[in-house]
Design a protein around this motif. Sequence first.
Motif, PDB file in Angstrom:
ATOM      1  N   GLY A   1      28.652  39.185  35.396  1.00 54.73           N
ATOM      2  CA  GLY A   1      29.685  38.989  35.716  1.00 54.73           C
ATOM      3  C   GLY A   1      30.716  39.655  35.708  1.00 54.73           C
ATOM      4  O   GLY A   1      30.248  41.168  35.272  1.00 54.73           O
ATOM      5  N   VAL A   2      31.810  40.109  35.859  1.00 52.80           N
ATOM      6  CA  VAL A   2      33.085  40.243  35.353  1.00 52.80           C
ATOM      7  C   VAL A   2      33.608  40.318  35.179  1.00 52.80           C
ATOM      8  O   VAL A   2      33.800  38.688  34.936  1.00 52.80           O
ATOM      9  CB  VAL A   2      33.536  41.191  36.821  1.00 52.80           C
ATOM     10  N   SER A   3      34.420  40.814  33.409  1.00 54.41           N
ATOM     11  CA  SER A   3      35.792  40.142  33.073  1.00 54.41           C
ATOM     12  C   SER A   3      36.873  40.901  32.648  1.00 54.41           C
ATOM     13  O   SER A   3      36.718  41.846  32.404  1.00 54.41           O
ATOM     14  CB  SER A   3      34.429  39.906  31.330  1.00 54.41           C
ATOM     15  N   VAL A   4      37.913  40.019  32.600  1.00 50.84           N
ATOM     16  CA  VAL A   4      38.816  40.705  31.623  1.00 50.84           C
ATOM     17  C   VAL A   4      39.023  40.688  29.830  1.00 50.84           C
ATOM     18  O   VAL A   4      38.503  39.588  29.312  1.00 50.84           O
ATOM     19  CB  VAL A   4      40.388  39.481  31.956  1.00 50.84           C
ATOM     20  N   GLN A   5      39.287  41.601  29.841  1.00 51.28           N
ATOM     21  CA  GLN A   5      38.827  42.221  27.934  1.00 51.28           C
ATOM     22  C   GLN A   5      40.053  42.724  27.107  1.00 51.28           C
ATOM     23  O   GLN A   5      39.901  43.497  26.356  1.00 51.28           O
ATOM     24  CB  GLN A   5      37.582  42.731  27.703  1.00 51.28           C
ATOM     25  N   PRO A   6      41.139  41.763  26.882  1.00 53.33           N
ATOM     26  CA  PRO A   6      42.113  42.007  26.142  1.00 53.33           C
ATOM     27  C   PRO A   6      41.807  42.250  24.550  1.00 53.33           C
ATOM     28  O   PRO A   6      41.201  41.612  24.148  1.00 53.33           O
ATOM     29  CB  PRO A   6      42.907  40.251  25.921  1.00 53.33           C
TER      30      PRO A   6
ATOM     31  N   SER B   1      40.387  54.813  27.981  1.00 55.93           N
ATOM     32  CA  SER B   1      38.616  55.184  27.133  1.00 55.93           C
ATOM     33  C   SER B   1      37.684  54.240  27.519  1.00 55.93           C
ATOM     34  O   SER B   1      37.550  52.904  28.261  1.00 55.93           O
ATOM     35  CB  SER B   1      39.026  54.314  25.491  1.00 55.93           C
ATOM     36  N   PHE B   2      36.451  54.326  27.615  1.00 52.31           N
ATOM     37  CA  PHE B   2      35.136  53.560  28.421  1.00 52.31           C
ATOM     38  C   PHE B   2      34.269  53.358  26.881  1.00 52.31           C
ATOM     39  O   PHE B   2      34.025  54.689  26.528  1.00 52.31           O
ATOM     40  CB  PHE B   2      34.907  54.807  29.107  1.00 52.31           C
ATOM     41  N   ILE B   3      33.291  52.289  27.533  1.00 57.36           N
ATOM     42  CA  ILE B   3      32.269  52.056  26.382  1.00 57.36           C
ATOM     43  C   ILE B   3      31.286  51.780  27.455  1.00 57.36           C
ATOM     44  O   ILE B   3      31.427  51.376  28.118  1.00 57.36           O
ATOM     45  CB  ILE B   3      32.394  50.600  25.254  1.00 57.36           C
ATOM     46  N   ALA B   4      29.980  51.527  27.189  1.00 60.02           N
ATOM     47  CA  ALA B   4      28.667  50.976  27.061  1.00 60.02           C
ATOM     48  C   ALA B   4      28.295  50.436  26.091  1.00 60.02           C
ATOM     49  O   ALA B   4      28.188  51.491  25.072  1.00 60.02           O
ATOM     50  CB  ALA B   4      27.895  52.706  28.016  1.00 60.02           C
ATOM     51  N   SER B   5      27.599  48.985  26.202  1.00 59.32           N
ATOM     52  CA  SER B   5      27.195  48.589  24.556  1.00 59.32           C
ATOM     53  C   SER B   5      25.964  47.627  25.823  1.00 59.32           C
ATOM     54  O   SER B   5      25.813  47.178  26.778  1.00 59.32           O
ATOM     55  CB  SER B   5      26.983  47.688  24.200  1.00 59.32           C
ATOM     56  N   ALA B   6      25.127  47.384  24.709  1.00 56.60           N
ATOM     57  CA  ALA B   6      23.538  46.135  24.338  1.00 56.60           C
ATOM     58  C   ALA B   6      23.458  45.778  22.812  1.00 56.60           C
ATOM     59  O   ALA B   6      23.984  45.932  22.308  1.00 56.60           O
ATOM     60  CB  ALA B   6      22.254  46.757  24.995  1.00 56.60           C
ATOM     61  N   THR B   7      23.131  44.288  23.613  1.00 58.53           N
ATOM     62  CA  THR B   7      23.256  43.389  22.231  1.00 58.53           C
ATOM     63  C   THR B   7      21.449  42.856  22.379  1.00 58.53           C
ATOM     64  O   THR B   7      20.737  42.578  23.370  1.00 58.53           O
ATOM     65  CB  THR B   7      24.225  42.301  21.837  1.00 58.53           C
ATOM     66  N   ALA B   8      21.336  41.954  21.286  1.00 56.78           N
ATOM     67  CA  ALA B   8      19.807  40.893  21.725  1.00 56.78           C
ATOM     68  C   ALA B   8      19.508  39.855  20.247  1.00 56.78           C
ATOM     69  O   ALA B   8      20.400  40.567  19.199  1.00 56.78           O
ATOM     70  CB  ALA B   8      18.603  42.534  21.382  1.00 56.78           C
ATOM     71  N   SER B   9      19.146  39.296  20.601  1.00 55.83           N
ATOM     72  CA  SER B   9      18.640  37.855  19.507  1.00 55.83           C
ATOM     73  C   SER B   9      17.578  37.110  20.348  1.00 55.83           C
ATOM     74  O   SER B   9      17.462  37.755  21.199  1.00 55.83           O
ATOM     75  CB  SER B   9      20.236  37.365  19.065  1.00 55.83           C
ATOM     76  N   GLY B  10      17.984  35.724  19.967  1.00 55.06           N
ATOM     77  CA  GLY B  10      16.966  34.895  19.861  1.00 55.06           C
ATOM     78  C   GLY B  10      18.037  33.817  19.862  1.00 55.06           C
ATOM     79  O   GLY B  10      19.138  33.442  19.582  1.00 55.06           O
TER      80      GLY B  10
ATOM     81  N   TYR C   1      39.256  50.747  29.360  1.00 53.56           N
ATOM     82  CA  TYR C   1      40.217  50.174  28.234  1.00 53.56           C
ATOM     83  C   TYR C   1      42.028  50.588  28.383  1.00 53.56           C
ATOM     84  O   TYR C   1      41.221  52.363  28.521  1.00 53.56           O
ATOM     85  CB  TYR C   1      39.539  49.803  27.088  1.00 53.56           C
ATOM     86  N   TRP C   2      42.698  49.687  28.895  1.00 50.49           N
ATOM     87  CA  TRP C   2      44.162  50.875  28.602  1.00 50.49           C
ATOM     88  C   TRP C   2      44.597  50.478  27.253  1.00 50.49           C
ATOM     89  O   TRP C   2      44.890  49.133  26.978  1.00 50.49           O
ATOM     90  CB  TRP C   2      44.690  50.552  29.696  1.00 50.49           C
ATOM     91  N   HIS C   3      45.495  51.710  26.867  1.00 51.95           N
ATOM     92  CA  HIS C   3      45.583  51.184  25.180  1.00 51.95           C
ATOM     93  C   HIS C   3      47.268  51.283  26.071  1.00 51.95           C
ATOM     94  O   HIS C   3      47.809  52.113  25.250  1.00 51.95           O
ATOM     95  CB  HIS C   3      45.372  52.895  25.024  1.00 51.95           C
ATOM     96  N   ALA C   4      47.453  50.375  25.715  1.00 54.28           N
ATOM     97  CA  ALA C   4      48.900  49.575  25.864  1.00 54.28           C
ATOM     98  C   ALA C   4      49.867  50.076  24.580  1.00 54.28           C
ATOM     99  O   ALA C   4      51.088  50.057  24.469  1.00 54.28           O
ATOM    100  CB  ALA C   4      49.356  48.538  26.183  1.00 54.28           C
ATOM    101  N   HIS C   5      48.953  49.803  22.970  1.00 56.52           N
ATOM    102  CA  HIS C   5      49.315  50.046  21.752  1.00 56.52           C
ATOM    103  C   HIS C   5      48.330  50.572  20.953  1.00 56.52           C
ATOM    104  O   HIS C   5      47.385  49.896  21.296  1.00 56.52           O
ATOM    105  CB  HIS C   5      50.407  48.626  21.675  1.00 56.52           C
ATOM    106  N   PRO C   6      49.039  50.905  19.939  1.00 58.63           N
ATOM    107  CA  PRO C   6      48.047  51.207  18.826  1.00 58.63           C
ATOM    108  C   PRO C   6      47.117  50.158  18.831  1.00 58.63           C
ATOM    109  O   PRO C   6      45.820  50.090  17.986  1.00 58.63           O
ATOM    110  CB  PRO C   6      48.618  52.336  17.720  1.00 58.63           C
ATOM    111  N   ILE C   7      47.744  48.968  18.870  1.00 60.62           N
ATOM    112  CA  ILE C   7      46.759  47.461  18.139  1.00 60.62           C
ATOM    113  C   ILE C   7      46.314  46.914  19.085  1.00 60.62           C
ATOM    114  O   ILE C   7      45.357  46.098  18.921  1.00 60.62           O
ATOM    115  CB  ILE C   7      47.366  46.430  16.991  1.00 60.62           C
TER     116      ILE C   7
END
Length: 410
Positions: free
Chosen positions: A305-310, A230-239, A260-266
């Motif tokens: 930056g680049v990140s790993v995202q479990p 699956s693939f995502i794109a997002s944006a957030t904002a705050s102060g 994201y690679w779906h290794a398991h349903p959870i």
Amino acid sequence: MRKSLFILLFISVALQLLAVEVDYRLSGRAGWIMPDGKVDKMTNQQGKWIAPAMGADFSATFHPHWLALQQWNGAGVGVGFSYWHLPHDLLGQAFAPYTYMDIPLVKLQHFVLGLRPGVGAAFMTKTYQNTVAEKDLYNSLNNANQSIGSVTNLYFPEMLYMDFPIAKGWAVGISGGWYHISNGSLRQPNSGYNLFAAELALRYSPTQSPIANSQSPITNSQSPIAKRWSFIASATASGRQVYYRDQQTFFVGSMHAAAYWHAHPIFHLGGGVDVFYDGAYVQRDTYFQKTNLAAAQAGDCWRVGVSVQPTFVVGDFSLGLHLGAYMYDPVKELEPYSEAIVSPTGGRLDKPIFYAYDILNAGSAGYPDGWMYTSVVLRYRLPWHIFLQAMMKSHLTKVEFVSLGIGFYY
């Protein structure tokens, strides 16, 4: 109309929860506050773990027959209330309602090992505003709470527990974990508290014996993995605020793209690109002198930056623990300010992408300098390939900001 719909939704969820098994847990705790510069100054214990932090906790865990929870080894969801008495008059007390998941990792006849990750709010009795003398308000940190700048704060209780069933409906338990209290830099001063504590607990289930329940195998139903990626794109904002004297709030935001690679349903394993904007790094007329603003440039507000995202998935909810490294980071050239201001290169330091810095003290002291970052990301998936997102970005134990946003998934 909206109020009626909210009440109806609340009643429908409450009725479902009341119809299932409920466990009640009462515990007492003792622990320590992690040393940092501000807590050290308030307690006059430089570099020492501040002890004892005492407290109590009451919680109720619900066990509805939801497929998303069965996939987590028959996990439960719950609500709790914590009380903390902190070991100094300036630190005060905390009252913290929260919600959590109870996830059994091992479930035997006389032994249960599990996790209890949670999130909530902490209401503090002592803050900077009510401990400093009126004549020194926003002018001095002397004899005042230097760690907490607001009554309402975020609360993150994260525990590992062991329960020992002893009789019908009863069990004793021990647990330990990390607890974080801060306002996410929405109001300064805000270094927050990082606490480590152990608990002794008594658990009671009025409807079922823990021993009998542990003897029954859990039906670990799994949803088939419909697709592997699956693939995502997002944006957030705050102060956020950065300096208690100027009381200025600056815009912060972020953009993200990941696969994201779906290794398991959870469990999904992902990686992606993160773009952060921090409005504190613009040139301005202010008391704030933590960065070399005289040498400010247009790109100083941006980090990439680049990140790993479990990521852990429960139905339409997901919780990601992101670990990243900056590929573009002008802040490292401006920090530490005391070194940058005398730099022969015109107020900037020359650092590579990866470099040595004081990891043990960087987070607790609140320094933004450093090539790594971490984020806790909570998402709730809606129809039409849209999700809501809440993110807490931090550098080690220092929360830089908390933001809300929206995204698209495919």
